[in-house]
Motif scaffolding. Structure first.
Motif, mmCIF file in Angstrom:
data_model
loop_
_atom_site.group_PDB
_atom_site.id
_atom_site.type_symbol
_atom_site.label_atom_id
_atom_site.label_comp_id
_atom_site.label_asym_id
_atom_site.label_seq_id
_atom_site.Cartn_x
_atom_site.Cartn_y
_atom_site.Cartn_z
ATOM 1 N N THR A 134 0.828 -1.213 0.000
ATOM 2 C CA THR A 134 0.000 0.000 0.000
ATOM 3 C C THR A 134 0.859 1.259 0.000
ATOM 4 O O THR A 134 0.409 2.305 -0.462
ATOM 5 C CB THR A 134 -0.987 0.041 1.196
ATOM 6 N N ASN A 135 2.084 1.165 0.480
ATOM 7 C CA ASN A 135 2.994 2.317 0.417
ATOM 8 C C ASN A 135 3.617 2.482 -0.962
ATOM 9 O O ASN A 135 4.018 3.582 -1.332
ATOM 10 C CB ASN A 135 4.094 2.196 1.469
ATOM 11 N N LEU A 136 3.705 1.399 -1.714
ATOM 12 C CA LEU A 136 4.317 1.447 -3.038
ATOM 13 C C LEU A 136 3.309 1.766 -4.143
ATOM 14 O O LEU A 136 3.573 2.577 -5.030
ATOM 15 C CB LEU A 136 4.989 0.103 -3.342
ATOM 16 N N LEU A 137 2.139 1.152 -4.075
ATOM 17 C CA LEU A 137 1.126 1.257 -5.120
ATOM 18 C C LEU A 137 0.151 2.376 -4.769
ATOM 19 O O LEU A 137 -0.360 2.434 -3.665
ATOM 20 C CB LEU A 137 0.384 -0.085 -5.221
ATOM 21 N N SER A 138 -0.096 3.269 -5.715
ATOM 22 C CA SER A 138 -1.042 4.358 -5.457
ATOM 23 C C SER A 138 -2.243 4.247 -6.388
ATOM 24 O O SER A 138 -2.150 3.703 -7.485
ATOM 25 C CB SER A 138 -0.357 5.713 -5.633
ATOM 26 N N CYS A 139 -3.375 4.781 -5.932
ATOM 27 C CA CYS A 139 -4.592 4.779 -6.750
ATOM 28 C C CYS A 139 -4.542 5.929 -7.730
ATOM 29 O O CYS A 139 -4.126 7.033 -7.400
ATOM 30 C CB CYS A 139 -5.825 4.914 -5.870
ATOM 31 N N PHE A 140 -4.973 5.647 -8.944
ATOM 32 C CA PHE A 140 -5.099 6.655 -9.984
ATOM 33 C C PHE A 140 -6.584 6.794 -10.234
ATOM 34 O O PHE A 140 -7.239 5.852 -10.650
ATOM 35 C CB PHE A 140 -4.377 6.184 -11.255
ATOM 36 N N GLY A 141 -7.113 7.936 -9.953
ATOM 37 C CA GLY A 141 -8.551 8.132 -10.097
ATOM 38 C C GLY A 141 -9.208 8.242 -8.734
ATOM 39 O O GLY A 141 -8.598 7.972 -7.708
ATOM 40 N N PRO A 142 -10.476 8.615 -8.723
ATOM 41 C CA PRO A 142 -11.157 8.873 -7.465
ATOM 42 C C PRO A 142 -11.577 7.625 -6.686
ATOM 43 O O PRO A 142 -11.813 7.696 -5.491
ATOM 44 C CB PRO A 142 -12.395 9.674 -7.884
ATOM 45 N N THR A 143 -11.654 6.470 -7.331
ATOM 46 C CA THR A 143 -12.119 5.268 -6.646
ATOM 47 C C THR A 143 -10.944 4.448 -6.159
ATOM 48 O O THR A 143 -10.042 4.135 -6.930
ATOM 49 C CB THR A 143 -12.994 4.399 -7.586
ATOM 50 N N VAL A 150 8.559 0.357 -13.935
ATOM 51 C CA VAL A 150 7.683 1.337 -13.297
ATOM 52 C C VAL A 150 8.142 1.561 -11.855
ATOM 53 O O VAL A 150 8.053 0.664 -11.031
ATOM 54 C CB VAL A 150 6.212 0.858 -13.331
ATOM 55 N N SER A 151 8.631 2.766 -11.577
ATOM 56 C CA SER A 151 9.118 3.048 -10.222
ATOM 57 C C SER A 151 8.008 3.489 -9.277
ATOM 58 O O SER A 151 8.127 3.331 -8.066
ATOM 59 C CB SER A 151 10.233 4.094 -10.266
ATOM 60 N N GLU A 152 6.939 4.056 -9.817
ATOM 61 C CA GLU A 152 5.813 4.497 -8.989
ATOM 62 C C GLU A 152 4.527 3.905 -9.570
ATOM 63 O O GLU A 152 3.765 4.585 -10.255
ATOM 64 C CB GLU A 152 5.743 6.020 -8.955
ATOM 65 N N PRO A 153 4.281 2.611 -9.290
ATOM 66 C CA PRO A 153 3.137 1.926 -9.900
ATOM 67 C C PRO A 153 1.801 2.492 -9.423
ATOM 68 O O PRO A 153 1.661 2.934 -8.285
ATOM 69 C CB PRO A 153 3.321 0.470 -9.464
ATOM 70 N N ARG A 154 0.834 2.458 -10.349
ATOM 71 C CA ARG A 154 -0.497 2.997 -10.066
ATOM 72 C C ARG A 154 -1.553 1.928 -10.293
ATOM 73 O O ARG A 154 -1.402 1.058 -11.146
ATOM 74 C CB ARG A 154 -0.775 4.188 -10.986
ATOM 75 N N PHE A 155 -2.627 2.054 -9.530
ATOM 76 C CA PHE A 155 -3.755 1.137 -9.621
ATOM 77 C C PHE A 155 -4.953 1.899 -10.152
ATOM 78 O O PHE A 155 -5.275 2.986 -9.663
ATOM 79 C CB PHE A 155 -4.079 0.559 -8.238
ATOM 80 N N LEU A 156 -5.605 1.360 -11.163
ATOM 81 C CA LEU A 156 -6.791 1.969 -11.742
ATOM 82 C C LEU A 156 -7.985 1.065 -11.460
ATOM 83 O O LEU A 156 -8.048 -0.079 -11.931
ATOM 84 C CB LEU A 156 -6.627 2.160 -13.252
ATOM 85 N N GLU A 163 -1.200 -0.551 -13.469
ATOM 86 C CA GLU A 163 -0.631 -0.003 -14.697
ATOM 87 C C GLU A 163 -1.305 -0.552 -15.955
ATOM 88 O O GLU A 163 -0.684 -0.667 -17.000
ATOM 89 C CB GLU A 163 0.880 -0.241 -14.760
ATOM 90 N N GLN A 164 -2.559 -0.917 -15.851
ATOM 91 C CA GLN A 164 -3.326 -1.500 -16.943
ATOM 92 C C GLN A 164 -2.597 -2.671 -17.592
ATOM 93 O O GLN A 164 -2.788 -2.970 -18.767
ATOM 94 C CB GLN A 164 -3.734 -0.443 -17.970
ATOM 95 N N ALA A 165 -1.774 -3.352 -16.782
ATOM 96 C CA ALA A 165 -1.009 -4.497 -17.268
ATOM 97 C C ALA A 165 -1.373 -5.780 -16.525
ATOM 98 O O ALA A 165 -1.312 -6.859 -17.095
ATOM 99 C CB ALA A 165 0.488 -4.238 -17.131
ATOM 100 N N LEU A 166 -1.738 -5.645 -15.252
ATOM 101 C CA LEU A 166 -2.078 -6.808 -14.440
ATOM 102 C C LEU A 166 -3.423 -6.529 -13.784
ATOM 103 O O LEU A 166 -3.559 -5.566 -13.029
ATOM 104 C CB LEU A 166 -1.004 -7.046 -13.374
ATOM 105 N N TYR A 167 -4.406 -7.349 -14.102
ATOM 106 C CA TYR A 167 -5.765 -7.152 -13.627
ATOM 107 C C TYR A 167 -6.025 -8.032 -12.410
ATOM 108 O O TYR A 167 -5.751 -9.233 -12.444
ATOM 109 C CB TYR A 167 -6.770 -7.480 -14.735
#
Length: 189
Positions: free
Chosen positions: A5-14, A166-172, A49-53
């Protein structure tokens, strides 16, 4: 899970899903791993990163198909070649029928091997289409994802190497992707 949770951040409001875990347990006839439950609370279903669902848990038996945690597709279970193992020593140790599919890449299946009665002991199994074979990793889902995002494997476990850079991975979250948000390409660092 804390490190993830410290590494992966949310992209978007949800970010995160409210899940009826009692309904999930009734649907599968067993509890799903604690780290997966924590992941759903923190991030929900969607993609890294729209790579792993990462698939959502089903709360009814009608949902056991589609974009929900499920057994492997019948076609894969019937395919003799789908039971090949990268490490011959793992052949015969795990049954495809004992796997629950929790994640996907464009080319790969990410599963738990559910043969242990304690879901927190389920290792992650990956069917890499690049290798056309299975590998089992002695980690839970959160540690597997953390190692993946930190490039912490001697041999890259999935077919797509895009997450390595990806150094700062994002979750969508699925809801945000359905609303039309897309992760913008970033220049390689």
């Amino acid at each position: 899970m804390f490190e993830l949770t410290n590494l992966l951040s949310c992209f978007g409001p949800t970010c995160g899903d409210v899940v009826d875990w009692e309904a999930v347990e009734a649907t599968y006839g067993r509890r799903l791993p604690s780290d997966y439950q924590e992941f759903m609370t923190a991030f929900g279903c969607g993609s890294v990163e729209q790579a792993l669902y990462v698939q959502a848990p089903a709360t009814t038996t009608a949902e056991l198909t589609g974009n929900f945690v499920s057994t492997l597709p019948a076609g894969m279970l019937a395919d003799e070649g789908a039971g090949d193992w990268r490490d011959p020593a793992q052949a015969g140790l795990h049954r495809l029928e004992d796997m629950l599919l929790w994640g996907l890449t464009e080319e790969d299946f990410l599963c738990w091997v559910t043969s242990d009665e304690n879901p927190d002991q389920w290792p992650v199994a990956v069917y890499s289409r690049f290798h056309a074979a299975w590998s089992v990793y002695p980690y839970g889902m959160a540690e597997f994802l953390l190692r993946l995002l930190r490039d912490g494997f001697d041999e890259w476990p999935i077919s797509d190497a895009g997450l390595r850079s990806v150094s700062e991975p994002r979750f969508l979250h699925d809801k945000d992707e359905e609303a039309g948000l897309e992760l913008q390409e970033r220049p390689l660092e």
